[in-house]
Design an enzyme around this catalytic site. Structure first.
Site, PDB file in Angstrom:
ATOM      1  N   LYS A  78       0.857  -1.187   0.000  1.00 28.59           N
ATOM      2  CA  LYS A  78       0.000   0.000   0.000  1.00 28.59           C
ATOM      3  C   LYS A  78       0.893   1.237   0.000  1.00 28.59           C
ATOM      4  CE  LYS A  78      -3.637   2.409   2.549  1.00 28.59           C
ATOM      5  NZ  LYS A  78      -4.570   2.372   3.711  1.00 28.59           N
ATOM      6  N   ASP A  80     -13.904   5.268  10.218  1.00 22.49           N
ATOM      7  CA  ASP A  80     -14.275   5.104   8.801  1.00 22.49           C
ATOM      8  C   ASP A  80     -14.732   3.663   8.569  1.00 22.49           C
ATOM      9  OD1 ASP A  80     -14.726   5.915   6.237  1.00 22.49           O
ATOM     10  OD2 ASP A  80     -12.644   5.778   5.580  1.00 22.49           O
TER      11      ASP A  80
END
Length: 394
Positions: free
Chosen positions: A119, A224
């Site tokens: 990532k 989130d």
């Protein structure tokens, strides 16, 4: 990412990339003389290398107001990948899995040909520039660099992922971190948003709500927690991803973030599967903190242990004061002392000379004399010299 370019970069190219990265610590645009000095190259070799890096868009040049160079995200990616290859973390780059508002995800292979995920954090995109209002990376800085903020974001996410995985939460296994890149285990599944049908939606909903409560019991709130950051495999095992925005339960807006996470899950299951829920968990009522994981990894808004102790002490002092006031109200109030009694008590007070530990005047003078002799040895020598000169004149 073009892996062919990565493998065919020369040693001079890597030296110049590193020189520009080091120069960007205190320069927005790194001048050529500084690049030559750090990289240890001559002007002609440095110029040729810069042109090669510009061709592959690993650096950018700006000569309008100030002539200099700066790293781009691909150049920063290559520096991180070089470290991963050198450490033996990955052996090959396969393909791009997805693109998020603040990251790019790639599938790679480790030395044993097992799939892993890299990532790359990408703060500063058009879709995610409100860093000041949504992250606490900047703090009191007036100027900042997107590459540096991406690095801070990766550090934070790697810390969260490591701590959560260590405590048994269903997260990808963190493998390695460097600069703005994180290597983690590969999850063979899909985000909940892309799953067309679930076999047991009520069971999954219950588990996800328990997950939110479990986060809070460890002092953390995901902030989130939605269908885009939850993955399901074929056996409907769930995994939570994307952690840089996590906050502490001591955060000023902790209740808002907690309620938003619960609302996102309930809205998704109600809209897609028609499931309605009457009970809504609350942070202050249904959560009892068991582990100070937020303090351990310094999550946004956490309170240090000393502050927590002070708060408990203040609460205890407030309760004791209230109880004492009630007792005083019930008991008889003592009469104030008369002026004669006060004068008698004042007369009984010890003099300064009688106080324990007080230094006598003779001792003080002796100490001062010793200090002067230690501080001014030259003055005494000069006086002796003057006396000798006077004797000779006589």
């Amino acid at each position: 990412l073009d892996k062919n370019t990565l493998f065919f970069l020369s040693p001079e190219d890597w030296r110049v990339l590193l020189a520009i990265e080091m120069g960007m610590k205190n320069h927005e645009l790194v001048p050529v003389p500084l690049i030559e000095s750090i990289a240890g190259l001559k002007r002609s070799n440095c110029y040729t290398t810069l042109q090669n890096l510009l061709k592959h868009k690993l650096i950018a040049h700006n000569g309008k107001k100030y002539d200099g160079y700066n790293l781009t995200y691909p150049g920063y990616d290559y520096l991180a990948l070089k470290v991963f290859f050198k450490r033996g973390v990955i052996s090959n780059i396969c393909y791009k899995i997805g693109v998020g508002k603040e990251s790019d995800i790639y599938c790679c292979l480790d030395p044993d040909e097992n799939p892993v995920v890299i990532k790359f954090t990408r703060l500063g995109r058009t879709s995610f520039k409100a860093i000041k209002s949504k992250r606490d990376y900047i703090k009191g800085r007036t100027s900042y660099n997107w590459l540096y903020l991406s690095r801070l974001s990766a550090v934070k996410e790697y810390a969260f992922m490591t701590a959560l995985h260590k405590h048994g939460f269903p997260t990808p296994r963190p493998i390695e971190w460097n600069r703005h890149a994180i290597v983690m285990s590969y999850i063979d599944g899909y985000t909940m948003r892309n799953v067309s049908q679930m076999m047991h939606p009520k069971t999954i909903y219950t588990k996800l709500i328990k997950m939110i409560l479990s986060f809070a019991e460890h002092g953390l709130i995901h902030s989130d927690f939605n269908e885009f950051n939850i993955m399901l495999d074929e056996e409907e095992n769930y995994y939570v991803i994307d952690f840089p925005q996590m906050v502490s339960t001591s955060h000023p807006n902790a209740e808002f973030y907690f309620d938003r996470d619960v609302e996102c899950i309930q809205t998704f299951f109600e809209r897609k599967y028609g499931i309605k829920f009457e009970e809504v968990p609350k942070l202050g009522e249904d959560v009892e903190k068991k582990v100070d994981l937020d303090v351990e990894i310094k999550a946004s808004g956490f309170l240090p242990k000393e502050s927590v102790k002070d708060l408990h002490l203040l609460e205890g002092i407030g309760d004791n004061n209230a109880a004492e006031e009630e007792e005083v109200g019930e008991e008889e109030v003592e009469e104030p002392m008369s002026d004669e009694d006060q004068n008698e008590n004042e007369g009984e007070q010890p003099e300064l000379g009688d106080v324990e530990g007080q230094i006598d005047e003779e001792e003080a003078k002796a100490m001062l004399k010793i200090e002067k002799e230690d501080e001014d040895p030259q003055d005494s020598d000069e006086d002796e010299d003057e006396d000798e000169v006077e004797d000779e004149e006589e």
